[in-house]
Design a protein around this motif. Sequence first.
Motif, PDB file in Angstrom:
ATOM      1  N   GLY A 217       0.818  -1.209   0.000  1.00 48.88           N
ATOM      2  CA  GLY A 217       0.000   0.000   0.000  1.00 48.88           C
ATOM      3  C   GLY A 217       0.852   1.260   0.000  1.00 48.88           C
ATOM      4  N   VAL A 218       1.953   1.238   0.756  1.00 46.93           N
ATOM      5  CA  VAL A 218       2.872   2.381   0.754  1.00 46.93           C
ATOM      6  C   VAL A 218       3.427   2.597  -0.652  1.00 46.93           C
ATOM      7  CG1 VAL A 218       5.086   3.236   1.616  1.00 46.93           C
ATOM      8  CG2 VAL A 218       3.474   2.131   3.191  1.00 46.93           C
ATOM      9  N   TYR A 219       3.857   1.493  -1.302  1.00 46.61           N
ATOM     10  CA  TYR A 219       4.392   1.602  -2.665  1.00 46.61           C
ATOM     11  C   TYR A 219       3.374   2.258  -3.597  1.00 46.61           C
ATOM     12  CZ  TYR A 219       5.942   0.294  -7.329  1.00 46.61           C
ATOM     13  OH  TYR A 219       6.310   0.336  -8.648  1.00 46.61           O
ATOM     14  N   HIS A 220       2.155   1.766  -3.583  1.00 47.58           N
ATOM     15  CA  HIS A 220       1.161   2.279  -4.526  1.00 47.58           C
ATOM     16  C   HIS A 220       0.724   3.705  -4.183  1.00 47.58           C
ATOM     17  CE1 HIS A 220       0.681  -1.104  -7.190  1.00 47.58           C
ATOM     18  NE2 HIS A 220       0.759  -1.912  -6.144  1.00 47.58           N
ATOM     19  N   ASN A 221       0.726   4.048  -2.930  1.00 49.61           N
ATOM     20  CA  ASN A 221       0.378   5.423  -2.572  1.00 49.61           C
ATOM     21  C   ASN A 221       1.476   6.395  -2.985  1.00 49.61           C
ATOM     22  OD1 ASN A 221      -2.186   4.943  -1.525  1.00 49.61           O
ATOM     23  ND2 ASN A 221      -1.372   4.397   0.493  1.00 49.61           N
ATOM     24  N   LEU A 222       2.743   5.984  -2.877  1.00 51.62           N
ATOM     25  CA  LEU A 222       3.836   6.818  -3.375  1.00 51.62           C
ATOM     26  C   LEU A 222       3.760   6.947  -4.892  1.00 51.62           C
ATOM     27  CD1 LEU A 222       6.826   5.554  -1.198  1.00 51.62           C
ATOM     28  CD2 LEU A 222       5.748   7.815  -1.106  1.00 51.62           C
ATOM     29  N   ARG A 224       1.108   6.679  -6.716  1.00 53.07           N
ATOM     30  CA  ARG A 224      -0.050   7.533  -7.012  1.00 53.07           C
ATOM     31  C   ARG A 224       0.308   9.017  -6.813  1.00 53.07           C
ATOM     32  NH1 ARG A 224      -3.065   5.044  -3.859  1.00 53.07           N
ATOM     33  NH2 ARG A 224      -4.058   3.666  -5.373  1.00 53.07           N
ATOM     34  N   MET A 225       1.132   9.305  -5.810  1.00 51.98           N
ATOM     35  CA  MET A 225       1.531  10.673  -5.511  1.00 51.98           C
ATOM     36  C   MET A 225       2.450  11.247  -6.598  1.00 51.98           C
ATOM     37  SD  MET A 225       3.620  12.023  -2.159  1.00 51.98           S
ATOM     38  CE  MET A 225       2.496  11.105  -1.071  1.00 51.98           C
TER      39      MET A 225
END
Length: 229
Positions: A217-222, A224-225
């Motif tokens: 989730g951290v990977y995908h949120n970064l 996405r950012m």
Amino acid sequence: MLLHLQGLLTADERAHIRAVLDAADAPWRDGRLSAGSQAALVKHNEQLAHDSPQAAELRAMVLTALQREPLFFSAALPRKIFNPLFNRYRPQAPAYGRHIDGAVLHSQADGQWVRSDLSCTVFLSDPDEYDGGELTIHDTYGVQRVKLPAGDAVLYPGTSLHEVTPVTRGTRLASFLWIESMVRHDEQRRLLFELDMNLLQLRQQLGETAQTTALTGVYHNLLRMWAST
């Protein structure tokens, strides 16, 4: 970030590409014809005519190889790929002096404008086939001299000062291309790549856990950012 992609091309692909490039009717041209005014001063190589049927066939093969390589996707996060080109260095046309590639390139194959976030060279000759011909990359991580087996590739920042040292014996064949990434900045791409590779290792060691799910989730949120599509 500089990344070595091992075995990008299969043995059959390597053999076919070499047969096409070594053929007597291969349409090699003076590499300076495709260079800007500044680059033409230091560019002394040959380039396969981009509008030839041979170039079209080999471009498709290299693109197919890149698209099936998960390490390439993880490191480059490609948004656009400038159509692969092919060059030849030999004592008659031996080198490409220090230069930085253009920031935005126009592809004559598909008409796209591509920002050169990353550069990629796919080696098509084995190191023992020629003397000299090192791809020498000058960047914040120091000076790297790259001379890889046929079928391997190197991926490095498009902002890098680089050169191909003079070939004094034999023939050095390669494909080269540029990538516009969904993530523009090299440092952000490097962090995402390191996170992705470590997540892969954790899953291999531990399987899927609450921690690997959270880190994914951290990977995908970064991503996405930072990503633009």
